[in-house]
Design a protein around this motif. Sequence first.
Motif, short mmCIF file in Angstrom:
data_model
loop_
_atom_site.label_atom_id
_atom_site.label_comp_id
_atom_site.label_asym_id
_atom_site.label_seq_id
_atom_site.Cartn_x
_atom_site.Cartn_y
_atom_site.Cartn_z
N THR A 1 0.97 -1.06 0.11
CA THR A 1 0.17 -0.07 -0.10
C THR A 1 0.87 1.41 0.03
O THR A 1 1.68 1.31 1.03
N VAL A 2 0.92 1.94 -0.95
CA VAL A 2 1.75 3.24 -1.16
C VAL A 2 0.73 4.49 -1.20
O VAL A 2 -0.03 4.65 -1.83
N ARG A 3 1.16 5.18 0.02
CA ARG A 3 0.08 6.43 0.01
C ARG A 3 1.02 7.58 -0.62
O ARG A 3 2.27 7.96 -0.44
N ILE A 4 0.44 8.26 -1.63
CA ILE A 4 0.72 9.18 -2.45
C ILE A 4 0.37 10.65 -2.28
O ILE A 4 -0.96 10.77 -2.22
N TRP A 5 1.21 11.67 -2.10
CA TRP A 5 0.62 13.16 -2.38
C TRP A 5 0.99 13.50 -3.62
O TRP A 5 2.19 13.53 -4.01
N GLN A 6 -0.25 13.83 -4.10
CA GLN A 6 -0.25 14.47 -5.47
C GLN A 6 0.16 15.71 -5.37
O GLN A 6 -0.73 16.75 -4.93
N ALA A 7 1.35 16.36 -5.74
CA ALA A 7 1.79 17.86 -5.11
C ALA A 7 1.00 18.76 -6.00
O ALA A 7 0.84 19.95 -5.55
N ASN A 8 0.86 18.46 -7.28
CA ASN A 8 0.16 19.49 -8.41
C ASN A 8 -1.33 19.86 -7.92
O ASN A 8 -1.61 21.03 -7.96
N ILE A 9 -1.98 18.84 -7.67
CA ILE A 9 -3.23 19.26 -7.18
C ILE A 9 -3.50 19.11 -5.58
O ILE A 9 -4.75 19.15 -5.47
N GLN A 10 -2.63 18.54 -4.76
CA GLN A 10 -2.75 18.82 -3.57
C GLN A 10 -3.89 17.61 -3.08
O GLN A 10 -4.66 18.04 -2.19
N LYS A 11 -3.71 16.52 -3.45
CA LYS A 11 -4.56 15.54 -3.14
C LYS A 11 -3.81 14.07 -2.79
O LYS A 11 -2.60 13.94 -3.09
N ARG A 12 -4.47 13.21 -2.18
CA ARG A 12 -3.99 11.97 -1.43
C ARG A 12 -4.61 10.80 -2.34
O ARG A 12 -5.63 10.85 -2.83
N ILE A 13 -3.83 9.85 -2.88
CA ILE A 13 -3.89 8.72 -3.69
C ILE A 13 -3.44 7.60 -2.99
O ILE A 13 -2.22 7.58 -2.47
N ILE A 14 -4.16 6.48 -2.99
CA ILE A 14 -3.55 5.17 -2.48
C ILE A 14 -3.44 4.23 -3.62
O ILE A 14 -4.37 4.05 -4.26
#
Length: 389
Positions: free
Chosen positions: A127-140
């Motif tokens: 399980t990789v917790r990603i911070w999408q810096a362009n749109i400031q959103k969390r993605i798993i």
Amino acid sequence: MTAFVAQRPIRALYMRGGTSKGVFFLPEDLPADQNARDAVLQRVMGSPDPYDKQIDGMGGASSSTSKVVIVGRSTRPDCDVDYWFGQVAVTAPLVDWSGNCGNLTSAVGPFAIHRGLIDVPADGIATVRIWQANIQKRIIAHVPMRGGQVQELGDFELDGVTFPAAEIRIEFLDPGADDGESGAMFPTGNVVDTLNVPGVGEVVTTLINAGNPTIFVHASAMDLHGVELQPDVNGNAALLQRFEAIRAHSAVVMGLAESAAYATEKRQHTPKIAFVGKPAPYTSSSGKAVTADDMDVAVRILSMGKLHHAMTGTGAVAIAAAAAIPGTVVADVLGGARTGIRFGHPSGVLAVGAEAEEGADGWVVTKVTMSRSARRLMEGTVWVPEDIG
């Protein structure tokens, strides 16, 4: 005689993610200065190229293949890695960092594992917790592991990708939450807006921030059916101009651009514009027959001024979110809101799901889910002239 200029190597990984591919970097492998970094990334991809081919670079001369990604360890306690996405224009001197690539999102987790950025199980699901810096959103991202390695090959088939691979399940969390830049999920406060677009006239739209800022219009409003393929759209200059006029005008209405001219020149990646039609049979770009019964709705999306060969990942997020909320253009074509749909795109069909709820302040989409796949294509170094950046 021209002075001799040497080349320098930059460590990189070339990956396919979903129906896109791009060059992936660690932050420390690129210049810290933004202008220098963008110059290097343009040269890596072979842009700007007036021949529209990117022959002298890694790019593939389309919006799906002219992409760069930067992934590093996150400083956020709720995320493992930070992810930046850059859309490199083919002919213009531009790297657009205004949005995400949902397709390449599926390769972020595998890249982080390949580069040793996170600890993962030897077998099972990482399980990789990603911070999408362009749109400031969390993605798993849920990445399959086998014997301490990312499982890249498998039997999961994704329309728009020739060969099967291992399935990676992606969860986009709170895709419509206000990120401070794109604003609320519906920036005008309406699920539909009738816009008076200069040179086009009145157009009924849904303007939504989910995945990426996206504009939905009825296919019929553009004299289309919703089941068109790239040759039907990309060779029609007048139609593309109408789409761009609507997109650029909507960008201003959504608070994303100071003017339509700015949106066309400097903000080409977002917002996206998509058209929606009723289910209908067609032959996909690969020659496969798609029936009306295979889908709930037909959707096509434009990216960087051209019809996309399949569907952008963030476009799929926006479709799922809009489908789940009553009154939107997508829900209207569906005949009512739905939390799970199958939509037809030029390369086939994709299933997406959304979790939505209506609160005191309106509708909220808490999660959008879909499946993608990713694979390493090449690992090593890319080369740029030493005087670039």
